[in-house]
Design a protein around this motif. Structure first.
Motif, mmCIF file in Angstrom:
data_model
loop_
_atom_site.group_PDB
_atom_site.id
_atom_site.type_symbol
_atom_site.label_atom_id
_atom_site.label_comp_id
_atom_site.label_asym_id
_atom_site.label_seq_id
_atom_site.Cartn_x
_atom_site.Cartn_y
_atom_site.Cartn_z
ATOM 1 N N ALA A 286 -2.457 9.149 2.996
ATOM 2 C CA ALA A 286 -1.252 9.185 2.172
ATOM 3 C C ALA A 286 -0.467 7.886 2.240
ATOM 4 O O ALA A 286 0.741 7.880 2.035
ATOM 5 C CB ALA A 286 -0.375 10.363 2.590
ATOM 6 N N PHE A 287 -1.152 6.814 2.545
ATOM 7 C CA PHE A 287 -0.565 5.470 2.495
ATOM 8 C C PHE A 287 -1.650 4.519 2.007
ATOM 9 O O PHE A 287 -2.848 4.809 2.133
ATOM 10 C CB PHE A 287 -0.032 5.036 3.860
ATOM 11 N N PRO A 288 -1.287 3.372 1.438
ATOM 12 C CA PRO A 288 -2.296 2.467 0.865
ATOM 13 C C PRO A 288 -3.237 1.892 1.922
ATOM 14 O O PRO A 288 -2.840 1.627 3.059
ATOM 15 C CB PRO A 288 -1.446 1.357 0.224
ATOM 16 N N ILE A 289 -4.476 1.704 1.510
ATOM 17 C CA ILE A 289 -5.461 1.033 2.374
ATOM 18 C C ILE A 289 -5.365 -0.461 2.072
ATOM 19 O O ILE A 289 -5.953 -0.952 1.111
ATOM 20 C CB ILE A 289 -6.885 1.548 2.104
ATOM 21 N N TRP A 290 -4.620 -1.173 2.873
ATOM 22 C CA TRP A 290 -4.413 -2.594 2.615
ATOM 23 C C TRP A 290 -5.602 -3.422 3.069
ATOM 24 O O TRP A 290 -6.270 -3.094 4.063
ATOM 25 C CB TRP A 290 -3.150 -3.090 3.319
ATOM 26 N N HIS A 291 -5.851 -4.508 2.345
ATOM 27 C CA HIS A 291 -6.908 -5.457 2.675
ATOM 28 C C HIS A 291 -6.283 -6.792 3.072
ATOM 29 O O HIS A 291 -5.088 -7.024 2.850
ATOM 30 C CB HIS A 291 -7.853 -5.635 1.489
ATOM 31 N N ASP A 292 -7.102 -7.656 3.634
ATOM 32 C CA ASP A 292 -6.585 -8.938 4.123
ATOM 33 C C ASP A 292 -5.908 -9.744 3.018
ATOM 34 O O ASP A 292 -4.866 -10.366 3.238
ATOM 35 C CB ASP A 292 -7.724 -9.760 4.739
ATOM 36 N N SER B 167 8.540 4.438 -4.217
ATOM 37 C CA SER B 167 7.989 5.798 -4.171
ATOM 38 C C SER B 167 7.458 6.219 -5.543
ATOM 39 O O SER B 167 6.520 7.020 -5.623
ATOM 40 C CB SER B 167 9.059 6.775 -3.692
ATOM 41 N N GLU B 168 8.068 5.671 -6.616
ATOM 42 C CA GLU B 168 7.585 6.007 -7.963
ATOM 43 C C GLU B 168 6.182 5.464 -8.211
ATOM 44 O O GLU B 168 5.408 6.037 -8.987
ATOM 45 C CB GLU B 168 8.539 5.450 -9.031
ATOM 46 N N ASP B 169 5.845 4.368 -7.534
ATOM 47 C CA ASP B 169 4.527 3.747 -7.725
ATOM 48 C C ASP B 169 3.522 4.168 -6.659
ATOM 49 O O ASP B 169 2.395 3.668 -6.649
ATOM 50 C CB ASP B 169 4.659 2.219 -7.694
ATOM 51 N N GLN B 170 3.899 5.051 -5.774
ATOM 52 C CA GLN B 170 3.043 5.369 -4.634
ATOM 53 C C GLN B 170 1.665 5.862 -5.062
ATOM 54 O O GLN B 170 0.645 5.410 -4.556
ATOM 55 C CB GLN B 170 3.707 6.418 -3.736
ATOM 56 N N GLY B 171 1.627 6.796 -6.003
ATOM 57 C CA GLY B 171 0.339 7.342 -6.431
ATOM 58 C C GLY B 171 -0.569 6.280 -7.010
ATOM 59 O O GLY B 171 -1.766 6.224 -6.704
ATOM 60 N N THR B 172 -0.010 5.414 -7.853
ATOM 61 C CA THR B 172 -0.810 4.343 -8.460
ATOM 62 C C THR B 172 -1.317 3.376 -7.410
ATOM 63 O O THR B 172 -2.489 2.955 -7.448
ATOM 64 C CB THR B 172 0.035 3.587 -9.499
ATOM 65 N N LEU C 62 -1.813 3.973 -4.190
ATOM 66 C CA LEU C 62 -2.845 4.647 -3.390
ATOM 67 C C LEU C 62 -4.192 4.608 -4.105
ATOM 68 O O LEU C 62 -5.235 4.336 -3.490
ATOM 69 C CB LEU C 62 -2.432 6.091 -3.113
ATOM 70 N N GLN C 63 -4.194 4.905 -5.383
ATOM 71 C CA GLN C 63 -5.440 4.940 -6.147
ATOM 72 C C GLN C 63 -6.055 3.543 -6.276
ATOM 73 O O GLN C 63 -7.273 3.378 -6.117
ATOM 74 C CB GLN C 63 -5.175 5.532 -7.536
ATOM 75 N N ASP C 64 -5.213 2.552 -6.591
ATOM 76 C CA ASP C 64 -5.721 1.185 -6.752
ATOM 77 C C ASP C 64 -6.358 0.682 -5.463
ATOM 78 O O ASP C 64 -7.435 0.063 -5.483
ATOM 79 C CB ASP C 64 -4.596 0.245 -7.179
ATOM 80 N N GLN C 65 -5.704 0.932 -4.354
ATOM 81 C CA GLN C 65 -6.235 0.450 -3.071
ATOM 82 C C GLN C 65 -7.491 1.229 -2.663
ATOM 83 O O GLN C 65 -8.386 0.686 -2.023
ATOM 84 C CB GLN C 65 -5.174 0.551 -1.988
ATOM 85 N N PHE C 66 -7.567 2.487 -3.051
ATOM 86 C CA PHE C 66 -8.769 3.278 -2.785
ATOM 87 C C PHE C 66 -9.963 2.716 -3.549
ATOM 88 O O PHE C 66 -11.063 2.526 -2.990
ATOM 89 C CB PHE C 66 -8.513 4.733 -3.169
ATOM 90 N N LEU C 67 -9.757 2.426 -4.842
ATOM 91 C CA LEU C 67 -10.838 1.842 -5.640
ATOM 92 C C LEU C 67 -11.220 0.460 -5.123
ATOM 93 O O LEU C 67 -12.402 0.093 -5.107
ATOM 94 C CB LEU C 67 -10.414 1.758 -7.110
ATOM 95 N N LYS C 68 -10.241 -0.304 -4.694
ATOM 96 C CA LYS C 68 -10.524 -1.623 -4.134
ATOM 97 C C LYS C 68 -11.356 -1.495 -2.863
ATOM 98 O O LYS C 68 -12.270 -2.304 -2.609
ATOM 99 C CB LYS C 68 -9.213 -2.348 -3.834
ATOM 100 N N THR C 69 -11.079 -0.462 -2.085
ATOM 101 C CA THR C 69 -11.850 -0.225 -0.854
ATOM 102 C C THR C 69 -13.290 0.138 -1.182
ATOM 103 O O THR C 69 -14.233 -0.327 -0.527
ATOM 104 C CB THR C 69 -11.192 0.894 -0.029
#
Length: 386
Positions: free
Chosen positions: A263-269, A300-305, A307-314
């Motif tokens: 429930a938090f973004p998967i950040w990359h380097d 918080s309004e952008d949280q879902g977007t 999360l999804q963007d970082q998931f696809l990037k992963t």
């Protein structure tokens, strides 16, 4: 030999000596003969002793030479091994530090990101690496789970590398309950056991639980976050429909190996933004650099977007190292098919991992969108409301 003795010897040989002189001369000859024998024996003994001493010296010299040669060979071999070990350690460090980002960081991220999307608790903790001699590297990390507000260590995982070749991870668990796997039920294909809800009813109010909650229908990320926004519980992980979960006829909708994200973004380097840089001079003119790279801010309004963007990037990152990711996952990820499905159909969820007070989680039974639940872990009260 005196002249007188020579004269008597000649006279003795010619028979010119008288009988008395001849007897006396013979006695002298006898003494001379014994004296000569004595000298010969003495000389023989001296020669034997000298030869014996020479042989002993030669044996000692040969033995000393052999040991010296052996010692020299052993020292030389030891030095060669030591030099090779030092050189291999240097080359090993250079090999894994090569690139931008370097190999160590890439392989660490492969392990961490794979665990994050395939294990509902894989986002807890991180991988530590240690280079070894002879072009090897060892990666280790704890296996954890979150129950309430407490993180519990349930095991350890170790991965060995030789150059870029990765071994299959070795997992060691520390408790009988630590090996329970995630269980979700795909909407419309399978239903869970109602006894799991009754289990929550029987549990004491002063406990917290971690559970796998399946939905009665697929929901998008924003909807899921809104449904749990005001509840006294945490959503730890969101399971994602990647196109393969609803097509497995063998398990008939029972999902044992889910894919999802926390429930938090998967950040990359390359997501990190530098906000601090400082240089200092150390000993002997060395330079000490201090840098800061916080994760990006988002509303918080952008949280879902996000999360999804970082998931696809992963998923895109792991597709470049899919063989290693498969080894961590222990199955084939089929990332190309999953990514194509998500880009075409969007990201939808069939369940989440929740944790919180037992009675709060039990209230989800009254929601139409809540399907079945599987209790994973129960712990004594450790909940703090924020």
């Amino acid at each position: 030999m005196s002249d007188e003795f020579k004269r008597k010897l000649e006279a003795y040989e010619k028979g010119e000596l008288s009988e008395g002189e001849a007897e006396e001369f013979e006695k002298e000859l006898e003494k001379l003969e014994k004296f000569n024998e004595f000298l010969e024996e003495k000389e023989s003994d001296m020669n034997g002793t000298v030869n014996s001493i020479d042989n002993q010296k030669q044996q000692k010299i040969l033995k000393r030479g052999k040991w010296r040669a052996r010692f020299t060979t052993a020292v030389t071999a030891l030095l060669l091994v030591l030099v090779f070990t030092i050189i291999s350690a240097i080359l090993t460090s250079v090999y894994y530090a090569w690139g931008s980002p370097d190999r160590t960081n890439v392989y660490r991220n492969v392990i961490d990101h794979t665990m994050t999307i395939t294990d509902p608790h894989g986002w807890l903790g991180g991988t530590s690496t240690n280079t070894k001699f002879f072009f090897g590297m060892e990666a280790t990390r704890d296996i954890n789970k979150r129950v309430g507000h407490e993180t519990i260590k349930t095991g350890e995982m170790e991965v060995d590398f030789l150059f870029s070749m990765m071994s299959y991870p070795e997992r060691r668990y520390t408790g009988p309950d630590s090996q329970s796997s995630a269980i979700f039920f795909y909407p419309g294909m399978a239903e869970g056991n109602e006894s799991e809800w009754r289990k929550l009813e029987e549990l004491h109010e002063g406990t917290v639980v971690s559970a796998y909650l399946s939905f009665s229908e697929l929901m998008d990320t924003e909807t899921v976050l809104q449904l749990f926004g005001g509840r006294n519980m945490d959503v730890n992980w969101l399971a994602v429909d990647t196109g393969l979960e609803g097509t497995d006829e063998w398990y008939e909708g029972v999902i044992l190996d889910p894919i999802g994200f926390p429930a938090f973004p998967i950040w990359h380097d390359d997501d990190m933004i530098q906000d601090f840089y400082e240089e200092e001079r150390g000993l002997f003119g060395s330079k000490i650099v201090s840098e800061g790279y916080p994760s990006p801010d988002y509303s918080s309004e952008d949280q879902g977007t996000v999360l999804q963007d970082q998931f696809l990037k992963t998923l895109e990152f792991l597709s470049e190292h899919e063989r290693k990711a498969d080894q961590v996952y222990r199955y084939r990820l089929n990332l190309e098919d999953r990514i194509a499905f998500l880009e075409s159909e969007g990201i939808w969820h069939y369940g989440v991992v929740v944790t919180g007070p037992t009675k709060e989680v039990l209230q989800l039974q009254n929601e139409e969108w809540a399907g079945s639940i599987e209790v994973e872990e129960v712990a004594f009260w450790n909940w703090e409301s924020f």
